[in-house]
Enzyme design. Sequence first.
Site, mmCIF file in Angstrom:
data_model
loop_
_atom_site.group_PDB
_atom_site.id
_atom_site.type_symbol
_atom_site.label_atom_id
_atom_site.label_comp_id
_atom_site.label_asym_id
_atom_site.label_seq_id
_atom_site.Cartn_x
_atom_site.Cartn_y
_atom_site.Cartn_z
ATOM 1 N N GLN A 181 0.727 -0.794 -0.120
ATOM 2 C CA GLN A 181 0.169 -0.158 -0.320
ATOM 3 C C GLN A 181 0.455 1.170 0.157
ATOM 4 O O GLN A 181 0.161 2.269 -0.364
ATOM 5 C CB GLN A 181 -0.748 -0.022 0.962
ATOM 6 C CG GLN A 181 -2.166 -1.452 1.406
ATOM 7 C CD GLN A 181 -2.854 -0.832 0.285
ATOM 8 O OE1 GLN A 181 -3.427 0.123 -0.316
ATOM 9 N NE2 GLN A 181 -3.545 -2.493 -0.252
ATOM 10 N N LYS A 240 -1.335 -1.724 -7.685
ATOM 11 C CA LYS A 240 -1.522 -1.119 -7.022
ATOM 12 C C LYS A 240 -0.987 0.141 -6.915
ATOM 13 O O LYS A 240 -1.891 1.206 -6.447
ATOM 14 C CB LYS A 240 -1.745 -1.741 -5.581
ATOM 15 C CG LYS A 240 -2.082 -2.329 -5.524
ATOM 16 C CD LYS A 240 -2.172 -3.082 -3.217
ATOM 17 C CE LYS A 240 -2.490 -4.046 -3.500
ATOM 18 N NZ LYS A 240 -4.072 -4.673 -2.882
HETATM 19 N N1 PLP Z 1 -0.235 -6.617 2.035
HETATM 20 C C1 PLP Z 1 -1.131 -6.136 1.560
HETATM 21 C C2 PLP Z 1 -0.778 -4.085 2.579
HETATM 22 C C3 PLP Z 1 -2.118 -5.717 0.592
HETATM 23 O O1 PLP Z 1 -3.115 -4.568 1.040
HETATM 24 C C4 PLP Z 1 -1.894 -6.519 -0.471
HETATM 25 C C5 PLP Z 1 -3.218 -6.701 -1.300
HETATM 26 O O2 PLP Z 1 -3.859 -5.522 -1.023
HETATM 27 C C6 PLP Z 1 -1.272 -7.122 -0.433
HETATM 28 C C7 PLP Z 1 0.221 -7.555 1.135
HETATM 29 C C8 PLP Z 1 -0.923 -8.778 -1.267
HETATM 30 O O3 PLP Z 1 -0.261 -7.791 -2.208
HETATM 31 P P1 PLP Z 1 -0.617 -8.971 -3.876
HETATM 32 O O4 PLP Z 1 -2.470 -9.708 -3.266
HETATM 33 O O5 PLP Z 1 -0.699 -7.832 -4.929
HETATM 34 O O6 PLP Z 1 -0.147 -9.628 -3.938
#
Ligand code: PLP
Length: 410
Positions: free
Chosen positions: A207, A230
Amino acid sequence: MKAPEPFEVLDIRKQFPILSRKVNEKNLIYFDNAATSQKPQCVIDALSDYYSRYNANIHRGIHTLAEEATLAYEASRHAVQEFISAAMVEEIIFTRGTTEGINLVAYSWGRQNIKAGDEILISEMEHHSNIVPWQILCQEKNAILKVIPVLDDGTLSMDDYQRLLNKKTKLVAIVQVSNALGTVNPVKEMISMAHQFGAKVLVDAAQSAVHLDIDVQDLDCDFFAFSGHKLYAPTGVGVLYGKKELLEAMPVFQGGGEMIREVSFELTTYNDLPYKYEAGTPNIADTIALKSALDFIKSIGKEQIRKHENELLDYATRQLEDIPGLKIIGKATEKVSLVSFILKNIHPHDVGVLLDHLGIALRTGHHCTQPLMKRFGIPGTIRASFALYNTKEEIDILVEGIYKSIKMLS
Ligand code: PLP
């Protein structure tokens, strides 16, 4: 240096084709940016350009298309190095996203360095992606997972953090910005505290990378993981940064093409960094488009973006706080542009469905932070997360929609 252009949100919106679509016959209002951001035309064009002009596998071919694709792919690595101020380009490993980056560290560094009785420290506000890989590792190694508590305002208990750190702490895995609360954690201070006990630190930057200025050398983190999707890039590409000496000492993660130097049935030797951790044909198109997203952010300037997003955060917080029966979860003074809230006697999902009828896309539920929801004694929240293309007018429509929802549901 050229002065930054004034921030014109309407000009920015024009660069995101999806923002002109209708949902349920209403103008789309996209407030689910913490889940994934929308993509500007330059990112969409980068994908289409790759597939229409120079689609080829990278690193191995000697023909023109392969060379062009390799150059573009490696240019993206350099762009990431600059984006997070890493010392060396070899420290940038491309992954599928934050989740894969964290798992890579857990499987490779973790299996080599964690022994029975060692402690891994995470926090109560972690996303499941920064809980489960460490749980699996702890179960396998008979190590102990410890948790830094979250205070009522949505900040970490730094006293408890200090108390939990000790000689047995081998790793601190901490989120820089909470996806459920918006809290910005003091990771630089936390890293320095962990290092005093010889522990390594992994930062979950899923984030934070889009909102904050990132300098991994200044933070002195050992690992830093984030996702492209993101920050206006496509899904399926992410980054794991690791300090070179750690990445060099760690065992390989996945075996296959590209990660090898020489293979025989008797013995295989491995490639240099960063290729050692990039087995198989990577996600070439999306990785190339990641650079376009980073260039897009750079062309506007993170400071300008932050200023706009903070105005949205302040505006939304003030309006929402005035709604009777609405409670904001996460009231840290250091926050990114995200508001999580609950409504008295109304389930978050019911509000989400009604808002969708008004063309408003936001997230309801536990946000992959079930332990955090348990800590606050709630099933989930309604989360509105803002990006550079959002406007105060959209927030007004959200607020109206919430009043309507309360009327219909209570
Ligand atoms: N960590 C945080 C704080 C997140 O908000 C997210 C996804 O929402 C993730 C990890 C995992 O990211 P990804 O699904 O893109 O691997």
